[in-house]
Design a protein around this motif. Structure first.
Motif, PDB file in Angstrom:
ATOM      1  N   MET A   1       0.853  -1.196   0.000  1.00  0.00           N
ATOM      2  CA  MET A   1       0.000   0.000   0.000  1.00  0.00           C
ATOM      3  C   MET A   1       0.885   1.241   0.000  1.00  0.00           C
ATOM      4  SD  MET A   1      -1.143   0.550   3.946  1.00  0.00           S
ATOM      5  CE  MET A   1       0.144   0.925   5.166  1.00  0.00           C
ATOM      6  N   LEU A   2       0.351   2.357  -0.524  1.00  0.00           N
ATOM      7  CA  LEU A   2       1.064   3.616  -0.542  1.00  0.00           C
ATOM      8  C   LEU A   2       0.882   4.320   0.798  1.00  0.00           C
ATOM      9  CD1 LEU A   2       2.714   5.174  -2.706  1.00  0.00           C
ATOM     10  CD2 LEU A   2       0.630   6.528  -3.106  1.00  0.00           C
ATOM     11  N   GLU A  19       5.710   2.422  -0.959  1.00  0.00           N
ATOM     12  CA  GLU A  19       4.969   1.221  -0.623  1.00  0.00           C
ATOM     13  C   GLU A  19       5.405   0.649   0.726  1.00  0.00           C
ATOM     14  OE1 GLU A  19       2.463  -0.296  -2.256  1.00  0.00           O
ATOM     15  OE2 GLU A  19       2.430   1.323  -3.749  1.00  0.00           O
ATOM     16  N   LEU A  20       4.418   0.297   1.546  1.00  0.00           N
ATOM     17  CA  LEU A  20       4.639  -0.412   2.805  1.00  0.00           C
ATOM     18  C   LEU A  20       3.697  -1.613   2.846  1.00  0.00           C
ATOM     19  CD1 LEU A  20       4.840   2.426   5.516  1.00  0.00           C
ATOM     20  CD2 LEU A  20       6.734   1.131   4.527  1.00  0.00           C
ATOM     21  N   PRO A  21       4.030  -2.639   3.640  1.00  0.00           N
ATOM     22  CA  PRO A  21       3.100  -3.771   3.789  1.00  0.00           C
ATOM     23  C   PRO A  21       1.798  -3.284   4.431  1.00  0.00           C
ATOM     24  CG  PRO A  21       5.282  -4.323   4.620  1.00  0.00           C
ATOM     25  CD  PRO A  21       5.296  -2.854   4.372  1.00  0.00           C
ATOM     26  N   PRO A  22       0.666  -3.799   3.998  1.00  0.00           N
ATOM     27  CA  PRO A  22      -0.603  -3.389   4.613  1.00  0.00           C
ATOM     28  C   PRO A  22      -0.669  -3.820   6.069  1.00  0.00           C
ATOM     29  CG  PRO A  22      -0.937  -5.246   3.124  1.00  0.00           C
ATOM     30  CD  PRO A  22       0.474  -4.795   2.924  1.00  0.00           C
ATOM     31  N   SER A  56       7.212   2.708  16.142  1.00  0.00           N
ATOM     32  CA  SER A  56       8.078   1.744  15.460  1.00  0.00           C
ATOM     33  C   SER A  56       8.269   2.214  14.034  1.00  0.00           C
ATOM     34  CB  SER A  56       7.453   0.346  15.489  1.00  0.00           C
ATOM     35  OG  SER A  56       6.170   0.351  14.876  1.00  0.00           O
ATOM     36  N   PHE A  57       9.475   2.019  13.513  1.00  0.00           N
ATOM     37  CA  PHE A  57       9.805   2.446  12.168  1.00  0.00           C
ATOM     38  C   PHE A  57       9.715   1.274  11.192  1.00  0.00           C
ATOM     39  CE2 PHE A  57      12.132   5.474  14.901  1.00  0.00           C
ATOM     40  CZ  PHE A  57      11.563   6.651  14.452  1.00  0.00           C
ATOM     41  N   PRO A  58       9.291   1.520   9.958  1.00  0.00           N
ATOM     42  CA  PRO A  58       8.835   2.799   9.431  1.00  0.00           C
ATOM     43  C   PRO A  58       7.534   3.251  10.098  1.00  0.00           C
ATOM     44  CG  PRO A  58       8.383   1.053   7.861  1.00  0.00           C
ATOM     45  CD  PRO A  58       9.200   0.434   8.954  1.00  0.00           C
ATOM     46  N   PHE A  59       7.466   4.563  10.342  1.00  0.00           N
ATOM     47  CA  PHE A  59       6.326   5.130  11.064  1.00  0.00           C
ATOM     48  C   PHE A  59       5.496   5.971  10.108  1.00  0.00           C
ATOM     49  CE2 PHE A  59       4.507   8.713  13.490  1.00  0.00           C
ATOM     50  CZ  PHE A  59       3.683   8.004  14.353  1.00  0.00           C
ATOM     51  N   VAL A  60       4.239   5.583   9.949  1.00  0.00           N
ATOM     52  CA  VAL A  60       3.303   6.332   9.111  1.00  0.00           C
ATOM     53  C   VAL A  60       2.881   7.590   9.862  1.00  0.00           C
ATOM     54  CG1 VAL A  60       1.079   6.302   7.931  1.00  0.00           C
ATOM     55  CG2 VAL A  60       2.502   4.240   7.964  1.00  0.00           C
ATOM     56  N   ILE A  61       2.981   8.748   9.208  1.00  0.00           N
ATOM     57  CA  ILE A  61       2.652  10.012   9.849  1.00  0.00           C
ATOM     58  C   ILE A  61       1.144  10.260   9.813  1.00  0.00           C
ATOM     59  CG2 ILE A  61       4.910  10.998   9.301  1.00  0.00           C
ATOM     60  CD1 ILE A  61       3.538  12.528   6.999  1.00  0.00           C
ATOM     61  N   ALA A  99      -1.773   8.557   7.322  1.00  0.00           N
ATOM     62  CA  ALA A  99      -1.435   8.938   5.952  1.00  0.00           C
ATOM     63  C   ALA A  99      -1.023   7.732   5.119  1.00  0.00           C
ATOM     64  CB  ALA A  99      -0.324   9.985   5.960  1.00  0.00           C
ATOM     65  N   ALA A 100      -1.979   6.841   4.898  1.00  0.00           N
ATOM     66  CA  ALA A 100      -1.730   5.619   4.140  1.00  0.00           C
ATOM     67  C   ALA A 100      -3.031   5.184   3.480  1.00  0.00           C
ATOM     68  CB  ALA A 100      -1.212   4.513   5.051  1.00  0.00           C
ATOM     69  N   GLU A 101      -2.898   4.368   2.434  1.00  0.00           N
ATOM     70  CA  GLU A 101      -4.094   3.915   1.727  1.00  0.00           C
ATOM     71  C   GLU A 101      -4.987   3.046   2.607  1.00  0.00           C
ATOM     72  OE1 GLU A 101      -3.108   3.716  -2.967  1.00  0.00           O
ATOM     73  OE2 GLU A 101      -2.164   2.146  -1.745  1.00  0.00           O
ATOM     74  N   ARG A 102      -4.390   2.328   3.529  1.00  0.00           N
ATOM     75  CA  ARG A 102      -5.173   1.445   4.397  1.00  0.00           C
ATOM     76  C   ARG A 102      -4.573   1.496   5.809  1.00  0.00           C
ATOM     77  NH1 ARG A 102      -7.447  -4.153   2.131  1.00  0.00           N
ATOM     78  NH2 ARG A 102      -8.738  -2.605   1.080  1.00  0.00           N
ATOM     79  N   VAL A 103      -5.432   1.638   6.811  1.00  0.00           N
ATOM     80  CA  VAL A 103      -4.970   1.745   8.193  1.00  0.00           C
ATOM     81  C   VAL A 103      -5.813   0.867   9.106  1.00  0.00           C
ATOM     82  CG1 VAL A 103      -4.147   4.123   7.850  1.00  0.00           C
ATOM     83  CG2 VAL A 103      -6.449   3.712   8.752  1.00  0.00           C
ATOM     84  N   VAL A 104      -5.257   0.629  10.279  1.00  0.00           N
ATOM     85  CA  VAL A 104      -5.974  -0.082  11.339  1.00  0.00           C
ATOM     86  C   VAL A 104      -6.334   0.917  12.430  1.00  0.00           C
ATOM     87  CG1 VAL A 104      -5.643  -1.703  13.244  1.00  0.00           C
ATOM     88  CG2 VAL A 104      -5.000  -2.362  10.922  1.00  0.00           C
ATOM     89  N   VAL A 105      -7.593   0.925  12.831  1.00  0.00           N
ATOM     90  CA  VAL A 105      -8.063   1.845  13.870  1.00  0.00           C
ATOM     91  C   VAL A 105      -8.719   1.040  14.988  1.00  0.00           C
ATOM     92  CG1 VAL A 105      -9.474   3.867  14.389  1.00  0.00           C
ATOM     93  CG2 VAL A 105      -8.550   3.564  12.079  1.00  0.00           C
ATOM     94  N   PRO A 106      -8.324   1.244  16.253  1.00  0.00           N
ATOM     95  CA  PRO A 106      -9.050   0.612  17.356  1.00  0.00           C
ATOM     96  C   PRO A 106     -10.516   1.041  17.310  1.00  0.00           C
ATOM     97  CG  PRO A 106      -6.976   1.555  18.132  1.00  0.00           C
ATOM     98  CD  PRO A 106      -7.168   2.045  16.724  1.00  0.00           C
ATOM     99  N   ALA A 107     -11.403   0.111  17.534  1.00  0.00           N
ATOM    100  CA  ALA A 107     -12.836   0.386  17.357  1.00  0.00           C
ATOM    101  C   ALA A 107     -13.327   1.521  18.245  1.00  0.00           C
ATOM    102  CB  ALA A 107     -13.639  -0.882  17.643  1.00  0.00           C
TER     103      ALA A 107
END
Length: 328
Positions: A1-2, A19-22, A56-61, A99-107
């Motif tokens: 993902m971008l 690109e980073l792993p989703p 943790s790095f790489p760190f999505v801003i 700032a990524a195409e796909r993210v994880v958010v705690p519910a």
């Protein structure tokens, strides 16, 4: 993902877009396709290391997002694929950013986007409106009939605070540039004082002869000596900006009049406090009462430029990064 990310702390030039792993969601998480994310001052503090937080790095801003639910874990029963949602608290305390195409958010940090609300408007309001709510209600304990003084009232946080305080039945005295007086009145301010006027404190006293119950300086100047002279008995000062200020605190007027000074950072807000703020913000957005004054939308590829613009004070309104086309 971008994604827009860093591999070490430092200047905006360290931001990469590639690109980073989703991400892999846990049972209490929601997987979200991101449409837009906002750029905040706190994002620059985290990226530079001025605000230290586990990462943790790489760190999505990035902190805020509007997007669409892809899937929800078994511990997130309130969400379904296709739900339009927003969030205001990624990119901190070990959570990867927005700032990524796909993210994880705690519910418990994800909220439904009201029907009809523009996603750019919503993401632009996310951080400043949440901050304004916390300042007024969670920490400022404002009540109907009280007088609220808001410095920097035409800014992102200040304008949201004017709307919320007025809607709550408070009398709002706004301090802003003279050219923004009509704008502040349109938001609900009863009085507007020009911050450049050398007699500004006198005019505030005229507008609030009984004193100010709640004093909020969104500009971050934090002149506590002036604040103490303006407060009513049991008046409160809420500090929410001005990372490097070192104001003098007049102890006598503070304790002799039962006054208080309370500081907070939205980054430390509990999930339940943010959820309460989100409910209030969602209602105001749906009713058309809360809108950003101005937004500038850049592509995700311009993330580094956006951070530089913010640090160089070249932003008027809110900067938003478009991550993906909503029609994808």
């Amino acid at each position: 993902m971008l994604a827009a990310y860093i591999e070490e702390l430092g200047s905006p030039d360290l931001i990469q877009v590639g690109e980073l792993p989703p991400p892999q969601p846990g049972p209490g998480d929601v997987l979200v396709d991101v449409e837009v994310t906002a750029v905040n001052h706190v994002d620059t503090f985290v990226r530079s290391g001025a605000w230290r937080t586990p990462m943790s790095f790489p760190f999505v801003i990035g902190r805020d997002l509007v997007g669409t639910v892809v899937a929800a874990g078994p511990g997130a029963p309130g969400f379904r694929a296709g739900d339009r949602v927003w969030c205001s608290s990624l990119g901190h305390a070990g959570r990867q950013g927005a700032a990524a195409e796909r993210v994880v958010v705690p519910a418990d940090r994800l909220y439904r986007l009201p029907d009809g609300v523009d996603p750019v408007d919503a993401v632009a309001l996310s951080h400043p409106a949440s901050t304004a709510y916390l300042a007024l209600f969670t920490h400022g304990r404002v009540r109907a009939g009280e007088t609220v003084l808001i410095l920097g009232a035409a800014g992102n946080v200040g304008s949201a605070a004017v709307v919320m305080a007025a809607q709550a039945g408070a009398r709002v005295v706004a301090v802003a540039s003279a050219r923004d007086a009509d704008y502040c009145r349109s938001l609900g301010a009863r009085n507007v004082i020009d911050y450049r006027d050398p007699e500004a404190s006198w005019w505030i006293g005229e507008a609030a002869p009984g004193g100010v119950d709640l004093y909020i300086d969104t500009s971050g100047r934090n002149d506590l000596e002036t604040a103490m002279n303006l407060l009513a008995p049991r008046g409160r000062v809420v500090i929410l900006a001005g990372l490097k200020t070192r104001p003098v605190l007049p102890a006598g007027p503070l304790y002799l009049q039962d006054r208080s000074v309370h500081g907070f950072a939205i980054s430390h807000a509990r999930a339940d406090e943010l959820a309460e703020a989100a409910t209030h913000i969602g209602r105001l957005m749906a009713d058309g009462l809360l809108r950003p004054r101005a937004t500038e939308v850049l592509p995700l590829s311009k993330a580094a430029k956006a951070h530089r613009m913010l640090e160089e004070s070249k932003v008027h309104g809110k900067l938003v990064l478009r991550v993906a086309d909503p029609a994808r």
